[in-house]
Design a protein around this motif. Sequence first.
Motif, PDB file in Angstrom:
ATOM      1  N   LYS A  60      48.920 -33.272 -76.500  1.00 25.56           N
ATOM      2  CA  LYS A  60      47.967 -32.965 -77.566  1.00 25.56           C
ATOM      3  C   LYS A  60      47.915 -31.454 -77.811  1.00 25.56           C
ATOM      4  O   LYS A  60      47.883 -30.659 -76.848  1.00 25.56           O
ATOM      5  CB  LYS A  60      46.582 -33.477 -77.159  1.00 25.56           C
ATOM      6  N   ASN A  61      47.927 -31.077 -79.069  1.00 27.39           N
ATOM      7  CA  ASN A  61      47.909 -29.659 -79.465  1.00 27.39           C
ATOM      8  C   ASN A  61      49.105 -28.875 -78.898  1.00 27.39           C
ATOM      9  O   ASN A  61      48.995 -27.681 -78.613  1.00 27.39           O
ATOM     10  CB  ASN A  61      46.599 -28.979 -79.047  1.00 27.39           C
ATOM     11  N   LYS A  62      50.187 -29.588 -78.728  1.00 26.59           N
ATOM     12  CA  LYS A  62      51.406 -28.938 -78.232  1.00 26.59           C
ATOM     13  C   LYS A  62      52.520 -29.130 -79.244  1.00 26.59           C
ATOM     14  O   LYS A  62      52.464 -30.021 -80.103  1.00 26.59           O
ATOM     15  CB  LYS A  62      51.835 -29.544 -76.892  1.00 26.59           C
ATOM     16  N   VAL A  63      53.542 -28.295 -79.132  1.00 17.39           N
ATOM     17  CA  VAL A  63      54.682 -28.357 -80.040  1.00 17.39           C
ATOM     18  C   VAL A  63      55.949 -28.023 -79.236  1.00 17.39           C
ATOM     19  O   VAL A  63      55.871 -27.337 -78.204  1.00 17.39           O
ATOM     20  CB  VAL A  63      54.459 -27.361 -81.211  1.00 17.39           C
TER      21      VAL A  63
ATOM     22  N   MET B 257      64.470 -15.331 -77.158  1.00 17.59           N
ATOM     23  CA  MET B 257      64.091 -15.123 -78.572  1.00 17.59           C
ATOM     24  C   MET B 257      63.436 -16.409 -79.092  1.00 17.59           C
ATOM     25  O   MET B 257      64.058 -17.472 -79.095  1.00 17.59           O
ATOM     26  CB  MET B 257      65.336 -14.816 -79.414  1.00 17.59           C
ATOM     27  N   PRO B 258      62.194 -16.331 -79.557  1.00 21.90           N
ATOM     28  CA  PRO B 258      61.542 -17.543 -80.074  1.00 21.90           C
ATOM     29  C   PRO B 258      62.187 -17.988 -81.385  1.00 21.90           C
ATOM     30  O   PRO B 258      62.558 -17.173 -82.226  1.00 21.90           O
ATOM     31  CB  PRO B 258      60.099 -17.098 -80.285  1.00 21.90           C
ATOM     32  N   SER B 259      62.331 -19.278 -81.539  1.00 24.90           N
ATOM     33  CA  SER B 259      62.876 -19.822 -82.781  1.00 24.90           C
ATOM     34  C   SER B 259      61.939 -20.918 -83.281  1.00 24.90           C
ATOM     35  O   SER B 259      60.721 -20.857 -83.027  1.00 24.90           O
ATOM     36  CB  SER B 259      64.301 -20.320 -82.553  1.00 24.90           C
ATOM     37  N   GLN B 260      62.502 -21.913 -83.900  1.00 25.18           N
ATOM     38  CA  GLN B 260      61.664 -22.905 -84.617  1.00 25.18           C
ATOM     39  C   GLN B 260      60.831 -23.798 -83.705  1.00 25.18           C
ATOM     40  O   GLN B 260      61.182 -24.030 -82.540  1.00 25.18           O
ATOM     41  CB  GLN B 260      62.565 -23.774 -85.479  1.00 25.18           C
ATOM     42  N   MET B 261      59.746 -24.296 -84.258  1.00 28.76           N
ATOM     43  CA  MET B 261      58.886 -25.268 -83.574  1.00 28.76           C
ATOM     44  C   MET B 261      58.988 -26.586 -84.339  1.00 28.76           C
ATOM     45  O   MET B 261      59.124 -26.586 -85.569  1.00 28.76           O
ATOM     46  CB  MET B 261      57.441 -24.791 -83.589  1.00 28.76           C
ATOM     47  N   THR B 262      58.898 -27.669 -83.612  1.00 32.12           N
ATOM     48  CA  THR B 262      58.987 -28.973 -84.276  1.00 32.12           C
ATOM     49  C   THR B 262      58.450 -30.083 -83.389  1.00 32.12           C
ATOM     50  O   THR B 262      58.049 -29.846 -82.237  1.00 32.12           O
ATOM     51  CB  THR B 262      60.451 -29.259 -84.668  1.00 32.12           C
TER      52      THR B 262
ATOM     53  N   GLU C 232      57.640 -26.832 -74.158  1.00 39.13           N
ATOM     54  CA  GLU C 232      56.416 -27.321 -74.826  1.00 39.13           C
ATOM     55  C   GLU C 232      55.439 -26.150 -74.891  1.00 39.13           C
ATOM     56  O   GLU C 232      55.109 -25.549 -73.861  1.00 39.13           O
ATOM     57  CB  GLU C 232      55.820 -28.476 -74.022  1.00 39.13           C
ATOM     58  N   GLU C 233      55.020 -25.819 -76.103  1.00 37.35           N
ATOM     59  CA  GLU C 233      54.145 -24.660 -76.292  1.00 37.35           C
ATOM     60  C   GLU C 233      52.893 -25.061 -77.069  1.00 37.35           C
ATOM     61  O   GLU C 233      52.874 -26.100 -77.759  1.00 37.35           O
ATOM     62  CB  GLU C 233      54.898 -23.570 -77.065  1.00 37.35           C
ATOM     63  N   PRO C 234      51.873 -24.203 -76.967  1.00 34.99           N
ATOM     64  CA  PRO C 234      50.672 -24.503 -77.765  1.00 34.99           C
ATOM     65  C   PRO C 234      51.004 -24.478 -79.260  1.00 34.99           C
ATOM     66  O   PRO C 234      51.973 -23.836 -79.681  1.00 34.99           O
ATOM     67  CB  PRO C 234      49.719 -23.363 -77.410  1.00 34.99           C
ATOM     68  N   LEU C 235      50.144 -25.181 -80.057  1.00 33.01           N
ATOM     69  CA  LEU C 235      50.344 -25.211 -81.521  1.00 33.01           C
ATOM     70  C   LEU C 235      50.428 -23.783 -82.060  1.00 33.01           C
ATOM     71  O   LEU C 235      49.666 -22.918 -81.648  1.00 33.01           O
ATOM     72  CB  LEU C 235      49.177 -25.927 -82.226  1.00 33.01           C
ATOM     73  N   GLY C 236      51.329 -23.556 -82.943  1.00 36.27           N
ATOM     74  CA  GLY C 236      51.498 -22.213 -83.488  1.00 36.27           C
ATOM     75  C   GLY C 236      52.597 -21.437 -82.779  1.00 36.27           C
ATOM     76  O   GLY C 236      53.029 -20.387 -83.253  1.00 36.27           O
TER      77      GLY C 236
END
Lengths: 195, 262
Positions: B191-194, B208-213, B242-246
Amino acid sequence: MFLAALTPNESHELSSDAALVERLLQRDVSAFEQLYDRHSRIVYALVLRILQQASTAEEVVQDIFLLLWRNAGRYQSARGAFVPWLLTLARNRALDHLRLKSERQRRREEQTEEPPAIQSSPLFEDVLDEKRRAERVRLLMASLNPQQKKAIEMAYFEGLSHSEIAAALKEPLGTIKSWIRNGLLRLKEGLQTTS
Amino acid sequence: MSEQDQFRELIEAYALGSLDEQERVMLESHLTAGCADCAKALAEARWVTSQLAYLAPAAQPSDMLRARLLRTVRADAAAQPVRPSKPAVPVWLWAGIAALFLFTAYTTWDAWKLQRQVNEVKKRAAEELKLREQLQEQLAVAKREARIVMDPRSKKIILPPHSPDMPQLEAMWHPELGLCVMGQKVPMPGKNKVLQLWLIPKTGGKPMPSQMTWPDADGKLNILVENPPEVMAETKALAISEEPLGGSLQPTSTPMWVGGVS
């Protein structure tokens, strides 16, 4: 001039009669009382002259005023002054009574149902009171040939036709026609002068 | 003598009522035909004739007649209700106003209904347009992915899972067309993860951060990165965590998939 337009002052009396008749539609007894007191004498005099009998004349006058009370809407001020209308109604009623059930009576009843347009002389109606009006008419008629006056009176008070008058007076039909027409035109002219 | 003059000669006698039958019928026909001159002359003649009443000898009705009449009239007035005065606005006019009001109300309601229908059609059209754009976008992505996958210059990268119960992911990286990561039966993040893609540089610097999905309802995962933040030659590995939303600037959890690029 004879048919001159009404001025406010001149139309006051006419409006007053018309206003009283208008109040009859609202069942206003005092308006009826005023109209009766104002015009009953001439109506009665006319009916009595035609019928020649007081009790019968009173019956007819009662009919006339009750007709006015119950059918006030028959009088339309736009079609002429009230008094000539009332006198025409009274004459027709009296003649109807005189010649009950005759063809002439039927015809007059039809005429009574639809009040005729009467174009009066406003000045004459307003300025002269009833007594002076009567004097003026009598004076004008007195100026006519007695036979001519007689012929007009026979037609008006007795409801006789040209032929009946000619037979009664033992005069040619054309003469009677001429007397009546010329007499009425002279009366009109005299009243016009009065106006 | 003209015919008109002949009729005019009869007017006074007609008003007096003394015309014989034949002449009376003839004049009445003429009057019925609408002769204005004769009608006017007749109205005048009737007034003159009415004045003959004053030839009658003066007389006065009895007081009894007056009393009798007034008694009858008062009884009449008491028995019959007062006739309503003529309304200022006649009934037909009220009916007209009511009809106009109803017509206005109907047209207003009809216009409101039409406007609502127009709005619904507009909304539907906008939705259709948006869907079409989305489909076109998806089609463009699919085409691009297909080109990346099919092009022999693309490099295949396997991303084994950190946990054995997770599916393996595959990536295809084209030096010009971009990077495409695919997988099946990928579980939905918490929940609230991406899920966020990371490119780990060879230099040993920060990922390097890239896209979230998210995977779709069937667990299918597709990530297309048209302009990766790092070129393939400089990238050591790909990772997904798995990261927080955003999203995050740095991984905040152990990567769930990691695959070496070269």
